[in-house]
Design a protein around this motif. Structure first.
Motif: not given
Lengths: 576, 576
Positions: B29, B113-116, B74-75, B123-124, B78-79
């Motif tokens: 993204f 992808h990269h969502t829950l 997301g990924v 959320r993020f 959050l990392s």
């Protein structure tokens, strides 16, 4: 009975639920808690960092049914939070236990370290609430033990991560030992829903009426805990069975009626036609993210679909919520009269992936993505765990036929590169524990095989040292194609940002403390790869070994991947 | 003028504000966004993972005044989030740019992808809001450029991280190029506060009246952007000057009136008595976390304190908010008549740490914590950046006298182990850019020296490869004491959970791709250490080099550390 300390109680509960190893990293707000890990009969893993610890706990949880990770307030828990989100997205029941400062420090808004220096102590739990199914702050010993029991039940029920805060000054608080006599149960319906029998009859009626039924197994079958019944159904009906990527490895692939990962229009045309011609799809554990469904192309579009999902049973417009899917499945298997349902005879011609012999391509040729996966599949033995990190390996392992009792990890929805190596540590540890307890399908010797690209490897490489420290049986197959190849296919084929630093990968075992004679080997050509695959040490691995497979950076991943990615690009609105 | 694409605009703004390198990791993204990095005249760093990238951006920002990190939805973000929290806690102005999915995917709750996998796309950003000073989601090109300008101004003003979401389908949205003609300014008061002159007079009055005044420099002096004026004040008044750990390196230590890090009752008694005898404390940039103040013992407790803080000026019960501290400082320096203030003559005897010669302890003895830091201090040259990771090095570097124009990083409040190595990558890169631009105090050659323990090193070791890739001038001094020693002192001296895996540390440069002749050396005894310190290659370092210093695992850190930790333990309510 003598009372028990709260931390002791918590770890005793985890031990009762089958956890034998606790992942995590020490920190000054969890040290006294950690004193209780080994006395509870648990093994302390001790990971290199918290993100890796949580990834490992996720891998462990997917194999053993529950995992735990301990971190410290703020710095530790936030380092782990990306992995916890992944556990949520993909249903790994991980108990995240955070050691937090003593209660009076919160109440006095003391400017402790591991805070933002503003007296706010609830920021991190608010963040955790976004990515866990339940959260609890232990604050009062009168209710703490009950809170522990309740949240663990939630974790089991939803098969998703939960978050527990344990203040330093409550570690030694006394709670009743009596409670431990009552095991924690996975919550069941308090009353059997009255329409349950009708529903089972209705499903059986549709099964009996079907002329071209198929079975589609997706990954939420695992959190539904229906795998045994599902296997019985697949074996009993002998109906053609397909999986999603997430579902691969959840049913036995050695059965004649198993046909691999269904790829919709991007896979084999005969398979596609057969699935489209189905008049009934029994769909188990659907997880319909774009990446798990080839951009929604592999959701079976034949006739009627009956879906057994984590939110109940769906038939057409009917959605039966709050119904015990596991109970329905066992009723179904008990009640079904296979003589009344479609028997495929002769069995239809539906192609599936087969292993390739390493001697089939010309020995001097460079190794290519199109065949390498079906050749590397020769490494797999019954009971092995096969892991394909996001990227080309994640697509590649989908082509590998699995032996009996194998499990597979591939990318599903969260797709956080770096996940798979620590997850392999956790999965391998869980596998070893299950073998030791004679709970691994009677298999006494098995390994975990990790296929991983160079870019992903660099993210979390240090967790190899945890594999070494615990002497786990892991083969790491590193695909060295000089960068983020899967990103090159999406966008930026020649762009510098898709390059990664060049490491001397095969020095990893030595650097991370493995014995100097650890098996390592590198292959660029098919002949070199064949030599490795024929080597006893690559095949009969105890402990760690590492194989580097060098491929060209723009070698296309197998199958119709590029088309899938193109479609993804289109959906995402990119100007590729 | 031709319009400009939104991503182009964003990066042009960063470039205008002095950023020359952007840290981060590609993800699907953010790929098209990254196409605009190099055309904007920016260098793409390309880190091994996102946590490290954000740590590096933090290190870069503390040296250059602004840093940027790009991650994916997301990924990736959050990392990185633990590092962003640290940047918030310790005032590093980091712009966190997240590439997010195209807008219609949010609106349709598509299961990307990269969502829950639940259709929730916010959320993020809600998590980011807990640890950033401002957040903006670019969503409408009519306002996007203004949003970018506003949030960058916030980042500069508060010297804390901000969070920008850029959807894939807005990367190429057109905005006006004209805006770029108007530079972004750090916000100033719209009107000069009417009482400003009175306040300056009042401060000067107190300065003129003081008989035993001192200066205390803490780390929030940096976000206040008052370092030049502060240095002038220290030099002009010649008043005894002390710092907190966070403040060390912000004023010149070669001045006679600089006396090192004040440790309260845990430090030298003469220093303690002198500070307690002060009738006026000029306190700059106080940051009063327990770990930055020796558990609140080193907050000067003499007479009246005038504090110049990030929330205004404090004198006794008066708190003057919303006042431009930087302007007050320059008025103060302009107005002050040094002939009217206390002149220390003769200058009082106040001890300070001095370098030790490596030949002073007996050569055959094991290296010990009590002397090693003042000996390792001989590595430091003018303009070097000295970094002591949380743990024994973080305490150790506080004893090191710095040469002119050095900067120092030690642990302050966030104390996330693993921070310092990637931060060293960022700081070294910033230092090199400033040297190249002749903005490093006229120094043309300088390096970054990282002192780090083995446990911390393992957290983020892979970022060494980024140092190699960019050929940065860094010396890594690894303190190998076989585990988390600082934790052993807090609790669990013999506990297995404070052990770490045993790596072959000096193989790191080779593994991470450095030239095979990279300088590495190991010392266990004083004689071995002396040999290293006398080696030209350790002293005149270009590129990377690595020195391992082996010490006993229970060797006490210097000074009165154990007492400080005991007090910390008590405050935290631990049963140590």
């Amino acid at each position: 009975m003598a009372p028990v300390k709260l931390a002791e109680y918590l770890f005793a509960r985890l031990r009762q639920l089958g956890i034998e190893s606790v992942h995590g990293v020490p920190g000054d707000f969890n040290l006294t808690m950690l004193d209780h890990v080994e006395p509870a009969g648990l093994n302390w893993v001790g990971n290199a960092n918290e993100l890796n610890a949580a990834y490992a706990a996720d891998g462990y949880a997917r194999i053993k049914g529950l995992g735990a990770v301990v971190t410290t307030f703020g710095v530790g828990e936030l380092s782990a939070i990306n992995a916890i989100a992944g556990a949520y997205a993909e249903f790994a029941p991980v108990v995240h236990i955070v050691g937090i400062p003593a209660r009076q420090l919160h109440e006095t808004r003391t400017l402790m370290h591991h805070t933002l220096n503003d007296g706010e102590y609830k920021r991190f739990s608010q963040m955790a609430a976004q990515v866990t199914i339940a959260q609890t702050r232990l604050w009062d010993p009168f209710t703490s033990a009950q809170q522990v029991d309740d949240i663990l039940a939630q974790c089991l029920l939803h098969c998703r991560p939960v978050y527990i805060e344990l203040p330093v000054d409550l570690v030694d608080a006394l709670v009743s030992r009596d409670r431990l006599q009552t095991p924690i149960q996975i919550p069941e319906p308090e009353e059997t829903p009255p329409h349950l029998d009708d529903l089972v009859s209705k499903v059986i009626g549709k099964m009996e009426a079907a002329r071209q039924p198929i079975i589609y197994v997706d990954g939420e079958s695992r959190p539904l805990r229906i795998l045994d019944a599902l296997q019985q159904l697949v074996s009993a009906t002998k109906w053609p069975t397909f999986t999603s990527p997430f579902g691969k490895g959840l049913v036995e692939e050695t059965e004649q009626n198993y046909h691999g990962v269904y790829q919709g229009q991007w896979g084999d045309e005969k398979v596609h036609d057969f699935v489209n011609g189905a008049d009934l799809v029994l769909c188990f554990g659907p997880h319909l993210s774009g990446t798990n469904t080839y951009m929604w192309n592999s959701i079976p579009q034949g006739g009627e679909t009956i879906s057994f999902t984590t939110t109940g049973v769906k038939m057409g417009a009917e959605h039966h919520r709050d119904i015990p899917v596991k109970l329905i499945m066992s009723r179904l298997v008990e009640t079904l009269d296979v003589s009344k349902i479609k028997s495929y005879s002769p069995y239809p011609q539906i192609p599936k992936y087969e292993l390739l012999d390493a001697s089939s391509p010309p020995g001097e040729d460079m190794i290519k993505q199109d065949k390498v996966w079906r050749i590397l599949g020769n490494l797999i033995r019954p009971g092995d765990i096969v892991m394909g990190e996001t990227g080309t390996p994640g697509f590649g392992v989908r082509e590998m036929p699995l032996q009996k009792h194998c499990r597979l990890f591939t990318h599903v929805t969260w797709l956080s590169i770096g996940y798979m190596l620590p997850a392999a540590q956790g999965a391998a540890l869980a596998q070893r524990e299950l073998i030791a307890a004679s709970k691994w399908h009677g298999i006494t010797k098995a390994k975990t095989i990790l296929f991983i690209g160079d870019g992903s490897f660099q993210m979390t490489a240090q967790e190899m040292s945890t594999m070494v420290k615990h002497d786990l049986d892991v083969i790491i197959v590193l695909i060295n194609n000089d960068g983020y190849s899967i990103e090159r296919f999406i966008h930026g084929r020649k762009q510098g940002y898709n390059d990664v630093a060049r490491w001397r990968y095969l020095e990893a075992p030595s650097f991370f403390g493995a014995p100097k004679d650890t098996f390592t080997a590198s292959a660029k050509t098919w002949a070199e790869l064949r030599t490795i695959l024929e080597n006893d040490r690559a095949n009969n691995t105890r402990g760690l070994s590492m194989i580097e497979v060098v491929m060209e950076r723009e070698d296309a991943p197998p199958g119709q991947l590029q088309k899938v990615l193109d479609m993804q690009i289109e959906r995402e609105g990119k100007t590729a």
